[in-house]
Scaffold this active site. Structure first.
Site, PDB file in Angstrom:
ATOM      1  CE1 TYR A  92       0.731  -5.912  20.709  1.00 60.85           C
ATOM      2  CE2 TYR A  92       0.026  -6.456  18.482  1.00 60.85           C
ATOM      3  CZ  TYR A  92       0.998  -6.437  19.459  1.00 60.85           C
ATOM      4  OH  TYR A  92       2.235  -6.950  19.188  1.00 60.85           O
TER       5      TYR A  92
ATOM      6  NE  ARG B  54      11.527  -0.223  19.322  1.00 62.77           N
ATOM      7  CZ  ARG B  54      10.588  -1.168  19.415  1.00 62.77           C
ATOM      8  NH1 ARG B  54       9.320  -0.876  19.587  1.00 62.77           N
ATOM      9  NH2 ARG B  54      10.926  -2.443  19.359  1.00 62.77           N
TER      10      ARG B  54
ATOM     11  CE  LYS C 219       4.099  -6.449  22.189  1.00 57.47           C
ATOM     12  NZ  LYS C 219       4.304  -7.045  20.867  1.00 57.47           N
TER      13      LYS C 219
ATOM     14  CD  GLU D 270       7.147  -6.389  23.381  1.00 57.09           C
ATOM     15  OE1 GLU D 270       7.017  -7.593  23.630  1.00 57.09           O
ATOM     16  OE2 GLU D 270       7.268  -5.952  22.221  1.00 57.09           O
ATOM     17  CG  ASP D 271       8.047  -1.887  22.524  1.00 58.17           C
ATOM     18  OD1 ASP D 271       8.340  -2.865  21.806  1.00 58.17           O
ATOM     19  OD2 ASP D 271       7.010  -1.242  22.361  1.00 58.17           O
TER      20      ASP D 271
ATOM     21  CG  ASP E 165       7.315  -9.675  21.249  1.00 56.94           C
ATOM     22  OD1 ASP E 165       7.176 -10.690  20.543  1.00 56.94           O
ATOM     23  OD2 ASP E 165       6.485  -8.755  21.300  1.00 56.94           O
ATOM     24  CG  ASP E 166      10.363  -5.335  20.480  1.00 56.27           C
ATOM     25  OD1 ASP E 166       9.249  -5.179  19.975  1.00 56.27           O
ATOM     26  OD2 ASP E 166      10.629  -5.073  21.672  1.00 56.27           O
TER      27      ASP E 166
ATOM     28  CG  ASN F  81       3.657  -1.890  14.803  1.00 57.63           C
ATOM     29  OD1 ASN F  81       2.957  -2.005  13.807  1.00 57.63           O
ATOM     30  ND2 ASN F  81       4.258  -2.927  15.384  1.00 57.63           N
TER      31      ASN F  81
ATOM     32  CG  ASN G  15       2.072  -7.154  15.584  1.00 52.89           C
ATOM     33  OD1 ASN G  15       2.421  -7.702  16.629  1.00 52.89           O
ATOM     34  ND2 ASN G  15       1.954  -5.848  15.470  1.00 52.89           N
TER      35      ASN G  15
HETATM   36  N1  LIG Z   1       5.616  -5.628  13.293  1.00 52.70           N
HETATM   37  C1  LIG Z   1       6.160  -6.063  14.393  1.00 52.70           C
HETATM   38  O1  LIG Z   1       5.836  -7.155  14.890  1.00 52.70           O
HETATM   39  C2  LIG Z   1       7.207  -5.250  15.061  1.00 52.70           C
HETATM   40  C3  LIG Z   1       7.469  -3.978  14.683  1.00 52.70           C
HETATM   41  N2  LIG Z   1       8.441  -3.252  15.304  1.00 52.70           N
HETATM   42  C4  LIG Z   1       8.622  -1.871  14.921  1.00 52.70           C
HETATM   43  O2  LIG Z   1       9.916  -1.660  14.433  1.00 52.70           O
HETATM   44  C5  LIG Z   1      10.281  -0.313  14.666  1.00 52.70           C
HETATM   45  C6  LIG Z   1      11.709  -0.228  15.153  1.00 52.70           C
HETATM   46  O3  LIG Z   1      11.934  -1.063  16.232  1.00 52.70           O
HETATM   47  P1  LIG Z   1      13.432  -1.350  16.729  1.00 52.70           P
HETATM   48  O4  LIG Z   1      14.270  -1.854  15.633  1.00 52.70           O
HETATM   49  O5  LIG Z   1      13.347  -2.171  17.938  1.00 52.70           O
HETATM   50  O6  LIG Z   1      13.859   0.159  17.074  1.00 52.70           O
HETATM   51  P2  LIG Z   1      15.218   0.852  17.486  1.00 52.70           P
HETATM   52  O7  LIG Z   1      14.891   2.274  17.739  1.00 52.70           O
HETATM   53  O8  LIG Z   1      15.878   0.099  18.552  1.00 52.70           O
HETATM   54  O9  LIG Z   1      16.099   0.755  16.150  1.00 52.70           O
HETATM   55  C7  LIG Z   1      15.744   1.471  15.018  1.00 52.70           C
HETATM   56  C8  LIG Z   1      16.672   1.152  13.874  1.00 52.70           C
HETATM   57  O10 LIG Z   1      16.202   1.868  12.744  1.00 52.70           O
HETATM   58  C9  LIG Z   1      17.278   2.591  12.177  1.00 52.70           C
HETATM   59  N3  LIG Z   1      16.792   3.844  11.600  1.00 52.70           N
HETATM   60  C10 LIG Z   1      16.294   4.902  12.247  1.00 52.70           C
HETATM   61  N4  LIG Z   1      15.966   5.858  11.372  1.00 52.70           N
HETATM   62  C11 LIG Z   1      16.274   5.406  10.149  1.00 52.70           C
HETATM   63  C12 LIG Z   1      16.164   5.928   8.840  1.00 52.70           C
HETATM   64  N5  LIG Z   1      15.638   7.125   8.625  1.00 52.70           N
HETATM   65  N6  LIG Z   1      16.586   5.175   7.828  1.00 52.70           N
HETATM   66  C13 LIG Z   1      17.102   3.960   8.056  1.00 52.70           C
HETATM   67  N7  LIG Z   1      17.216   3.397   9.264  1.00 52.70           N
HETATM   68  C14 LIG Z   1      16.811   4.121  10.296  1.00 52.70           C
HETATM   69  C15 LIG Z   1      18.235   2.845  13.310  1.00 52.70           C
HETATM   70  O11 LIG Z   1      19.499   3.031  12.722  1.00 52.70           O
HETATM   71  P3  LIG Z   1      20.774   3.561  13.529  1.00 52.70           P
HETATM   72  O12 LIG Z   1      21.234   2.329  14.252  1.00 52.70           O
HETATM   73  O13 LIG Z   1      21.681   3.992  12.466  1.00 52.70           O
HETATM   74  O14 LIG Z   1      20.312   4.636  14.447  1.00 52.70           O
HETATM   75  C16 LIG Z   1      18.104   1.572  14.129  1.00 52.70           C
HETATM   76  O15 LIG Z   1      18.955   0.569  13.640  1.00 52.70           O
HETATM   77  C17 LIG Z   1       9.227   0.261  15.594  1.00 52.70           C
HETATM   78  O16 LIG Z   1       8.350   1.072  14.853  1.00 52.70           O
HETATM   79  C18 LIG Z   1       8.467  -0.931  16.082  1.00 52.70           C
HETATM   80  O17 LIG Z   1       7.100  -0.628  16.312  1.00 52.70           O
HETATM   81  C19 LIG Z   1       9.213  -3.780  16.305  1.00 52.70           C
HETATM   82  C20 LIG Z   1       8.977  -5.045  16.724  1.00 52.70           C
HETATM   83  C21 LIG Z   1       7.944  -5.856  16.162  1.00 52.70           C
HETATM   84  C1  LIG Z   2       4.760  -5.154  17.732  1.00 52.37           C
HETATM   85  C2  LIG Z   2       5.855  -4.722  18.581  1.00 52.37           C
HETATM   86  O1  LIG Z   2       6.319  -5.463  19.422  1.00 52.37           O
HETATM   87  C3  LIG Z   2       6.409  -3.416  18.384  1.00 52.37           C
HETATM   88  O2  LIG Z   2       6.001  -2.694  17.500  1.00 52.37           O
HETATM   89  O3  LIG Z   2       7.319  -3.066  19.144  1.00 52.37           O
HETATM   90 MG   LIG Z   3       7.547  -4.454  20.784  1.00 56.45          MG
END
Ligand SMILES: NC(=O)C1=CN([C@@H]2O[C@H](COP(=O)(O)OP(=O)(O)OC[C@H]3O[C@@H](n4cnc5c(N)ncnc54)[C@H](OP(=O)(O)O)[C@@H]3O)[C@@H](O)[C@H]2O)C=CC1
Ligand SMILES: CC(=O)C(=O)O
Ligand SMILES: [Mg+2]
Length: 587
Positions: free
Chosen positions: A139, A192, A210, A282-283, A305-306, A443, A487
């Site tokens: 993972y 993503r 997953k 997912e992603d 999941d996200d 991540n 996570n």
């Molecule tokens: N710990 C966990 O369990 C999980 C962790 N994650 C992690 O979260 C991260 C993002 O996932 P997700 O939200 O789905 O991704 P997306 O790419 O779908 O969205 C990213 C978001 O971050 C914003 N963003 C990008 N760059 C910046 C910056 N420099 N400053 C501020 N905001 C910024 C974007 O803003 P804008 O809309 O303005 O482009 C957008 O809203 C990944 O690294 C993923 O691994 C995800 C799911 C679970």
């Molecule tokens: C943990 C997870 O689902 C992610 O980073 O997208």
């Molecule tokens: Mg994910």
């Protein structure tokens, strides 16, 4: 459990009895209910009894040196194995010894994938018994590197690839998969992958990873799990120019072409597997993720999941953290670097606790995206899922300025961009909080908003810190700090099990709250004493059973569970449904 001749006559592989066996007119699942019709079983595959050399090549039934003498005689294995007979425990010990000698995490990952293809039960036994050590391999973070290099390390198919080439034939493609009684599908379009961006078809490592957690952590049997990658192209130039890239060599299809392929997939899944198959998105990038969830949430059993799993795990951590910092959720002020899905669940829980409308509780929560603080004056240009967070405020461009202005007690990062919680940001949060709560969710490790060491050092040991990918304990001024792992892996395996075991047909937000509550309740005083807001993964199967039971109970309460009557003791029932990686004896 022993296999019998009767079961052989029933047509199943003599060894393929956990937990399904083919019976006249359909397939029985673990609960003894028919789940597939004869029509669904029309496939190019036929079930056969594995024996001899082919048994050793069949990962579902192979036991390697653990076949005893009687089994070797009964299944034509004499001479195909060296004489020693060893237990599964010794096999695990030997493999762990080998895996620990590999220097690179990717080598360990490849050794694990090889094991999964060779001996499935041994793979799960090893993973379950060494979960803390092996989770970072199968993972995050290692799975991220594996996806980046997936084209080069691709061996055998581990899931279904559905590309634009298969448009109009997706049902046919689903029927090519050898397992028929599918209960969970994890699907990605690779846009993503963790915080690593668009990895196209190579995102397959994520559904595979997953689903291995669905089995190891949640006890869903491997044959019921189907990894799917939808390939609509990639905008990743590096991959498009990589001769080893395994996906479609074109830029991403969008708009109608994209939605039509997704729609065909969703319809084919329902037609082939029925209403109770869980589809975990997912992603997907946010611009598709929210729309897909809204579109299919009322017609299919879907879970993002996200958005939802992450929201549930974060809420659990926050509820637990309140025991360390005091107050209720509504007493706190939250600043998110992205993460509208998480924010929404927190606002919902706050609303339930205070009886305030959710429109009011949202005002305790602020979000920053790539353009700065989300504020009212930006409303017109905002994506629809950001609009509820556009509070009235002067525009603010940077996270540091937002932190200084809002003065949050909780700082949560999920933007996928590494090192955004700078020294100044962490010091600022620590300057107005005795115990700042800092969650760096992005991540893999390279994208984490800050490291554990930075969080503890810059806050002078006062931060309550958890991160999406694991960090080792940190020593700061003579004291050891143990960071937690925030996570969604804590949630989705138990959540999915709860839905499956109750035959739930739709996901409801209250089930996410129920999962959160169950997880938060598993944090012990011993964990709190170490500053942890999540329990260790070592007990994850027990935790998953608690989550599954809470989710199922909520589903029954909401009238969304179809498997009746409701079992009396849902925790025991969840435990009894769990897949065991122990070898069975084959007569
Ligand atoms: N710990 C966990 O369990 C999980 C962790 N994650 C992690 O979260 C991260 C993002 O996932 P997700 O939200 O789905 O991704 P997306 O790419 O779908 O969205 C990213 C978001 O971050 C914003 N963003 C990008 N760059 C910046 C910056 N420099 N400053 C501020 N905001 C910024 C974007 O803003 P804008 O809309 O303005 O482009 C957008 O809203 C990944 O690294 C993923 O691994 C995800 C799911 C679970
Ligand atoms: C943990 C997870 O689902 C992610 O980073 O997208
Ligand atoms: Mg994910």
């Amino acid at each position: 459990m022993e296999s019998t001749l009767q079961e052989m006559r029933d047509g199943a592989s003599v060894l393929d009895l956990e937990p399904k066996s083919t019976v006249a007119g359909g397939v029985r699942d673990v609960y003894g209910e028919d789940t597939a019709t004869e029509d669904q079983l029309v496939t190019p595959w036929s079930l056969s009894v594995a024996s001899g050399y082919s048994l050793l090549r069949d990962p579902h039934h192979n036991k390697g040196l653990a076949f005893n003498d009687k089994e070797r005689d009964a299944h034509y294995l004499r001479g195909l194995l060296p004489p020693a007979v060893v237990s599964q425990e010794v096999q695990v010990k030997k493999l762990m010894h080998i895996i620990r000698q590999y220097q690179l995490p990717l080598q360990k990952y490849m050794a694990m994938m090889d094991l999964q293809e060779r001996n499935e039960k041994l793979f799960y036994k090893l993973l379950i018994d060494n979960v803390e050590e092996m989770l970072p391999i199968v993972y995050t973070p290692t799975v991220g590197e594996a996806c980046q290099k997936y084209g080069s390390i691709f061996g055998r198919p581990q899931g279904l690839y559905i590309s634009l080439k298969e448009k109009g034939r997706i049902l046919e493609v689903l029927r090519n998969w050898p397992e028929k009684n599918i209960q969970v599908i994890v699907v990605t379009d690779g846009e993503r992958i963790l915080g690593l961006g668009d990895l196209g078809c190579q995102g397959m490592g994520i559904p595979v990873g997953k689903l291995s957690l669905y089995t190891a952590l949640g006890g869903v049997r491997p044959s019921a799990c189907l990894p799917v990658t939808i390939d609509v192209g990639t905008n990743n130039e590096k991959l498009l120019n990589d001769e080893f890239y395994i996906g479609l060599r074109q830029r991403r299809a969008t708009g109608q072409e994209y939605s039509e392929l997704l729609h065909e997939f969703m319809s084919a899944v329902k037609q082939n597997y029925g209403e109770r198959v869980l589809i975990q998105f997912e992603d997907f990038a946010n611009h598709n993720a929210f729309d897909l969830l809204a579109k299919y949430g009322t017609t299919h059993l879907v879970f993002n999941d996200d958005i939802q799993g992450t929201a549930s795990v974060v809420l659990a951590g926050l509820v637990a953290a309140l025991k360390l910092v005091g107050g209720t959720l509504a007493d706190h002020k939250f600043l998110f670097l992205a993460g509208t899905g998480i924010a929404e669940l927190i606002a919902l829980e706050m609303s339930k606790q205070t009886n305030m409308p959710v429109e009011e509780t949202r005002k305790r929560i602020w979000l920053v995206d790539s353009k700065g603080l989300i504020v009212g004056s930006r409303k017109e240009s905002l994506q629809h899922f950001k609009k509820p967070w556009a509070h009235e405020h002067e525009p603010i461009k940077t996270l540091l300025d937002a932190v200084n202005d809002i003065k949050p007690t909780v700082l949560i990062g999920t933007s996928g961009v590494g090192r955004t919680f700078t020294k100044e940001v962490v010091e600022a949060v620590a300057s107005f909080n005795e115990r700042p709560i800092i969650l760096a969710l992005s991540n893999p490790t390279s994208q984490s908003e800050c490291t554990a060491e930075e969080a503890y050092t810059w806050s002078k040991g006062r931060a309550i810190f958890a991160s999406g990918s694991p960090f080792a304990p940190v020593e700061y001024e003579g004291k050891v700090y143990v960071p937690g792992q925030a996570n969604n892996a804590y949630i989705f395996p138990g959540f999915g099990l709860g839905l499956i075991m109750s035959g739930t047909i739709r996901v409801h937000d209250d089930m996410l709250l129920a999962a959160s509550e169950a997880l938060a309740a598993q944090v012990t005083q011993e964990n709190f004493d170490k500053g942890l807001i999540y329990p260790p993964f070592t007990n994850i199967r027990k935790i998953s059973a608690q989550i599954a039971a809470n989710v199922a109970a909520k589903a029954y309460e909401l009238g969304l569970a179809t498997r009746l009557p409701q079992p009396k003791d849902l925790v025991k029932y969840a435990e009894s449904c769990m897949y065991s990686p122990a070898y069975r004896s084959y007569r």
